[in-house]
Design a protein around this motif. Structure first.
Motif, PDB file in Angstrom:
ATOM      1  N   ASP A 190      43.210  35.571  49.868  1.00 21.60           N
ATOM      2  CA  ASP A 190      44.073  36.336  48.970  1.00 21.60           C
ATOM      3  C   ASP A 190      45.064  35.414  48.252  1.00 21.60           C
ATOM      4  O   ASP A 190      45.428  34.346  48.765  1.00 21.60           O
ATOM      5  CB  ASP A 190      44.831  37.391  49.782  1.00 21.60           C
ATOM      6  N   LYS A 191      45.507  35.837  47.067  1.00 20.57           N
ATOM      7  CA  LYS A 191      46.443  35.034  46.279  1.00 20.57           C
ATOM      8  C   LYS A 191      47.722  34.737  47.068  1.00 20.57           C
ATOM      9  O   LYS A 191      48.345  33.687  46.883  1.00 20.57           O
ATOM     10  CB  LYS A 191      46.793  35.776  44.985  1.00 20.57           C
ATOM     11  N   SER A 192      48.104  35.662  47.975  1.00 19.48           N
ATOM     12  CA  SER A 192      49.324  35.432  48.759  1.00 19.48           C
ATOM     13  C   SER A 192      49.198  34.193  49.639  1.00 19.48           C
ATOM     14  O   SER A 192      50.200  33.515  49.912  1.00 19.48           O
ATOM     15  CB  SER A 192      49.625  36.655  49.623  1.00 19.48           C
ATOM     16  N   LEU A 193      47.975  33.870  50.089  1.00 17.72           N
ATOM     17  CA  LEU A 193      47.762  32.650  50.858  1.00 17.72           C
ATOM     18  C   LEU A 193      47.728  31.422  49.953  1.00 17.72           C
ATOM     19  O   LEU A 193      48.283  30.362  50.282  1.00 17.72           O
ATOM     20  CB  LEU A 193      46.449  32.746  51.644  1.00 17.72           C
ATOM     21  N   VAL A 194      47.062  31.573  48.796  1.00 14.72           N
ATOM     22  CA  VAL A 194      46.970  30.447  47.847  1.00 14.72           C
ATOM     23  C   VAL A 194      48.361  30.029  47.370  1.00 14.72           C
ATOM     24  O   VAL A 194      48.640  28.833  47.159  1.00 14.72           O
ATOM     25  CB  VAL A 194      46.066  30.832  46.656  1.00 14.72           C
ATOM     26  N   ASP A 195      49.255  31.005  47.235  1.00 21.71           N
ATOM     27  CA  ASP A 195      50.614  30.696  46.776  1.00 21.71           C
ATOM     28  C   ASP A 195      51.407  29.883  47.795  1.00 21.71           C
ATOM     29  O   ASP A 195      52.489  29.376  47.488  1.00 21.71           O
ATOM     30  CB  ASP A 195      51.363  31.993  46.458  1.00 21.71           C
ATOM     31  N   TYR A 196      50.913  29.787  49.050  1.00 16.38           N
ATOM     32  CA  TYR A 196      51.581  28.958  50.050  1.00 16.38           C
ATOM     33  C   TYR A 196      51.402  27.466  49.785  1.00 16.38           C
ATOM     34  O   TYR A 196      52.092  26.633  50.398  1.00 16.38           O
ATOM     35  CB  TYR A 196      51.019  29.253  51.442  1.00 16.38           C
ATOM     36  N   ILE A 197      50.440  27.117  48.915  1.00 16.91           N
ATOM     37  CA  ILE A 197      50.181  25.697  48.656  1.00 16.91           C
ATOM     38  C   ILE A 197      51.443  25.056  48.076  1.00 16.91           C
ATOM     39  O   ILE A 197      52.031  25.553  47.102  1.00 16.91           O
ATOM     40  CB  ILE A 197      48.988  25.531  47.689  1.00 16.91           C
ATOM     41  N   GLY A 198      51.842  23.948  48.689  1.00 15.75           N
ATOM     42  CA  GLY A 198      53.113  23.306  48.337  1.00 15.75           C
ATOM     43  C   GLY A 198      54.122  23.470  49.448  1.00 15.75           C
ATOM     44  O   GLY A 198      55.120  22.752  49.513  1.00 15.75           O
ATOM     45  N   ASP A 199      53.877  24.404  50.376  1.00 19.35           N
ATOM     46  CA  ASP A 199      54.717  24.599  51.550  1.00 19.35           C
ATOM     47  C   ASP A 199      53.949  24.055  52.759  1.00 19.35           C
ATOM     48  O   ASP A 199      52.786  24.408  52.980  1.00 19.35           O
ATOM     49  CB  ASP A 199      55.022  26.094  51.737  1.00 19.35           C
ATOM     50  N   ASP A 200      54.590  23.205  53.581  1.00 21.91           N
ATOM     51  CA  ASP A 200      53.893  22.530  54.683  1.00 21.91           C
ATOM     52  C   ASP A 200      53.271  23.523  55.654  1.00 21.91           C
ATOM     53  O   ASP A 200      52.096  23.407  56.028  1.00 21.91           O
ATOM     54  CB  ASP A 200      54.867  21.607  55.431  1.00 21.91           C
ATOM     55  N   ASN A 201      54.054  24.505  56.089  1.00 20.42           N
ATOM     56  CA  ASN A 201      53.525  25.478  57.047  1.00 20.42           C
ATOM     57  C   ASN A 201      52.402  26.304  56.425  1.00 20.42           C
ATOM     58  O   ASN A 201      51.397  26.612  57.082  1.00 20.42           O
ATOM     59  CB  ASN A 201      54.643  26.398  57.533  1.00 20.42           C
ATOM     60  N   SER A 236      43.837  25.802  58.701  1.00 16.83           N
ATOM     61  CA  SER A 236      43.301  26.376  59.942  1.00 16.83           C
ATOM     62  C   SER A 236      42.333  27.513  59.649  1.00 16.83           C
ATOM     63  O   SER A 236      41.260  27.618  60.265  1.00 16.83           O
ATOM     64  CB  SER A 236      44.449  26.883  60.823  1.00 16.83           C
ATOM     65  N   ILE A 237      42.706  28.383  58.711  1.00 17.88           N
ATOM     66  CA  ILE A 237      41.858  29.528  58.395  1.00 17.88           C
ATOM     67  C   ILE A 237      40.520  29.072  57.833  1.00 17.88           C
ATOM     68  O   ILE A 237      39.458  29.562  58.229  1.00 17.88           O
ATOM     69  CB  ILE A 237      42.574  30.461  57.396  1.00 17.88           C
TER      70      ILE A 237
END
Length: 744
Positions: free
Chosen positions: A669-680, A687-688
């Motif tokens: 989902d886009k909500s996961l892709v938007d995490y790119i740039g954040d270490d965690n 992992s997913i």
């Protein structure tokens, strides 16, 4: 002598008093008996009318569904006889037709069960050649030797320009089709249902009639003139000619037998049809037998000892009244108050200020279908016990019907109402562990009232509020004051125009291209639906998709989109375009439809299209609380479809589901892709993807908008990319240009 006269006069007075008492008691008993009979008769008549209305809805829906199917097949076939005969056998089995056939303009017919004959003399052929949809009366099948009673549906097949009727598409149904709509279990099977023409000729029956069958006339009987009630028959005929509904007595004899007749809105039948529901007097008599026996016994006792008789009468009358009150106001499942009792008690609280609350359980039908009706009833009784405890002495609670409850709480503070609801919700959420059933998600709509007069409209406001959050998983309750009434009116207009939009093909299919993460080449697309109104305005899916998921229209819209994509893929194949797979979304509501796999398999076969060109996307939320989803996935795979898990990581993620269920691809989902740039966030994505890839699944990333996101996903060995970085969703013509470029 004087003493004798006094004694004689005293005896006369005693006898007169006794006679007067007996007369008064007799009149009172007769009046009581009449009141009981009238009350029971009113209940019976109301039940008969309700059953007739239900039969009308079922028959009209069944007929309408089959005509829509035939009309759709006629448009798709374009009158190609080979397509109809060779490709439609699947529709015969799926929709339980006896046969489907095509009749050319010269009357030559060929059917799916192998018959070829001349049918130019058939009335339905002649009617449909004039451009009419037509439904025949019941008659004996003359094509084969089965002597079965059948009805025939027929629709015209037009030339491509739709100006000339080229032939007729017809489908034969056994009489069990209409009979199935008329069957019922009410009154222990002692109710008889018929479909008749306005002259009284029977077109279909519920199958349990002892006297009348298809083809007979309800006004023509073997009884003598003295037994006939001509007035009842004449009144019924007169009302039917004027299109009216009504009650009456059996038109064929004076013996009391209640019935209700109601017109069917089926224009294709040629002449008006009516549904008639009748119940014999023995039903009313048997239900009154206990009361009648008590009254007869009471009369005998009165003749023996007047004083005892009066006491027994009073006791019996009170018991009878109590029994009737129980039948009228007690819910049979919870044994508590029903909706009628709620409304009656509310009259005593007319000027009370409080909160009217409508409640039901999301996906309650899953409990009945997976755990059984008894377990569902047990769950309702436990919920009722909770409401009894949590509802104050001066407050009200009732079981309305199915899984719906109604409450009236008199707490003036809205925050206190919220706290009480939260407490109730926690208790309801504990029920599944106790009863070993799927998780429960109760939903409440709350309306604040200062005058508790007319319950129905007030309850309607609470229900309207509840419907705004039904199907969501982020909140359990909503207050009516929170509603956007302008949006509600807009939704109502969308619902009203849904049928017209389907017929006029206002729903457009747009394509969101998918590109290879490494080669940057076009590898497929996702089909998305847009609604373009007649005035050209484009309605985004967020406006209508959630609405149609709530009201059930999403099932038909899903099928419409799937059929449209199959048709477009087949067209591109004929044109020699490069064939790339297109994924189609199936909503969670459609997955509860028992024959969804068979229907979709039948559709793709009708286009003679390889299933590798059509993929199916199922959202994560559809896998929650659906115990049948595992079997459905296996059935789809057996049919050759690839299954994509859509919106993975949008809020319902269960990594265990990846192990239990076989998905070919997961879409991040886009909500996961938007995490790119954040270490965690990047660690989570890593992992997913590694876990999914270890299960042999491919990875598609949604909502990719930047080159940084693309490069990170490439490093994770992500397979496909979907998002604005490469392309926005495209209308069919623009996507077709992308296909052509991919071939170069």
């Amino acid at each position: 002598m004087g003493c004798q006269n006094v004694q004689k006069n005293a005896k006369i007075r005693t006898v007169a008093v006794l006679c007067a008492i007996l007369l008064i008691l007799g009149i009172a008993l007769f009046g009581c008996f009449g009141q009981i009979r009238s009350s029971l008769q009113q209940q019976l008549m109301s039940s008969i009318e309700g059953m007739a209305e239900q039969n009308v809805i079922l028959v009209e829906k069944e007929v309408s569904t089959r005509f829509r199917l035939l009309s759709g097949l006629a448009r798709e076939s374009g009158g190609d006889e080979k397509i109809i005969v060779n490709k439609l056998q699947g529709f015969v089995e799926t929709y339980q037709f006896k046969r489907i056939g095509y009749i050319a303009a010269d009357g030559t017919a060929e059917t799916t069960d192998g018959y070829r004959l001349n049918m130019s003399d058939r009335d339905f052929f002649q009617q449909s050649m004039r451009g009419k949809n037509f439904l025949t009366d019941a008659f004996e099948d003359r094509i084969d030797t089965s002597h079965e009673t059948i009805n025939v549906f027929s629709v015209p097949v037009y030339e491509k320009e739709r100006k000339t009727v080229k032939g007729v598409l017809f489908a034969t149904c056994k009489d069990e089709m209409l009979e199935g709509c008329l069957k019922n279990e009410i009154f222990e099977g002692q109710a008889f249902n018929y479909i008749i023409k306005i002259d009284g000729t029977i077109v279909a029956t519920s199958g349990n009639s002892k006297e009348l069958g298809i083809g007979r006339n309800i006004f023509n009987t073997d009884v003598s003139e003295d037994e006939r009630d001509d007035y009842a028959g004449d009144l019924m005929l007169s009302n039917m000619k004027e299109g009216k509904s009504g009650y009456g007595l059996d038109p064929k004899r004076k013996e009391v037998s209640l019935y209700y007749y109601m017109p069917l809105k089926i224009e294709e039948s040629g002449e008006p049809w009516y549904v008639v529901t009748a119940v014999e007097d023995s039903v009313l008599t048997s239900r009154m037998q206990v009361v009648m026996d008590a009254i007869n016994s009471l009369m005998v006792i009165i003749l023996v000892v007047i004083s005892v008789s009066v006491g027994v009468y009073i006791y019996s009358w009170r018991q009878s009244k109590k029994e009737l009150m129980s039948l009228a106001y007690q819910d049979p499942v919870t044994l508590g108050d029903n909706f009628a009792a709620f409304k009656k008690k509310a009259k005593s609280k007319k000027d009370s200020v409080g909160w009217l609350i409508a409640m039901d359980v999301t996906d309650f039908k899953l409990i009945n279908s997976t755990c059984g009706v008894k377990k569902g009833d047990e769950m309702l009784r436990v919920i009722w016990e909770i409401f009894e405890i949590e509802t104050g002495e001066n407050e009200l609670a009732a079981h309305a019907n199915a899984d719906r409850f109604i409450l009236f709480w008199m707490d003036e503070n809205q925050e206190n109402i919220k706290q009480r609801l939260e407490h109730v919700i926690r208790k309801i959420e504990e029920i599944p562990e106790r009863l070993e059933i799927p998780n429960l998600f109760p939903v409440f709509g709350i309306f604040h009232t200062i005058v508790l007069d007319e319950i129905d409209p007030l309850y309607g406001n609470a229900v309207q509020a509840k419907h705004q959050i039904k199907g969501r998983r982020d909140r359990h309750y909503i207050f009516y004051d929170e509603l956007n009434h302008e949006s509600i009116q807009e939704n109502r207009e969308l619902e009203e125009h849904f049928e017209t939009a389907l017929e006029n093909e206002e729903f457009e299919i747009w394509y969101q291209p998918k590109y290879s993460a490494h080669s940057r080449k076009l590898v497929g697309a996702e089909a998305l639906v847009r609604w373009r109104r007649a005035d050209g305005a484009l309605i985004p899916p967020l406006k209508f998709i959630p609405l149609f998921e709530r009201n059930g229209n999403i099932i038909r819209l899903d099928e419409y989109v799937f059929r449209a994509v199959c048709r477009q893929q087949k067209e591109w194949q004929k044109q020699g375009q490069k064939m790339l797979p297109v994924s189609v979304n199936i909503s969670r509501v459609s997955l509860y439809y028992s024959s969804v796999v068979g229907k979709y398999e039948s559709i793709i076969r009708s286009f003679d299209l390889d299933s590798k060109y059509i993929q199916l996307e199922i959202t994560e939320s559809a896998t929650i609380d659906n115990n049948e989803i595992f079997n459905l996935l296996e059935q789809f795979h057996t049919a050759g479809f690839k299954i994509l898990l859509d919106d993975f990581g949008s809020g319902y993620s269960s990594l265990a589901a990846l192990n239990r269920m076989h998905f070919d691809t997961i879409k991040l989902d886009k909500s996961l892709v938007d995490y790119i740039g954040d270490d965690n966030g990047e660690k989570l994505l890593n992992s997913i993807t590694k876990l999914a890839q270890s299960f042999g699944m491919e990875i598609t990333a949604e909502g990719v908008e930047t080159v940084e996101q693309l490069m990170f996903l490439c490093n994770l060995d992500c397979d496909d990319i979907q998002g604005y970085y490469f392309s926005r969703p495209l209308p069919v013509k623009e996507y077709e240009e992308c296909l052509k470029e991919a071939c170069m």
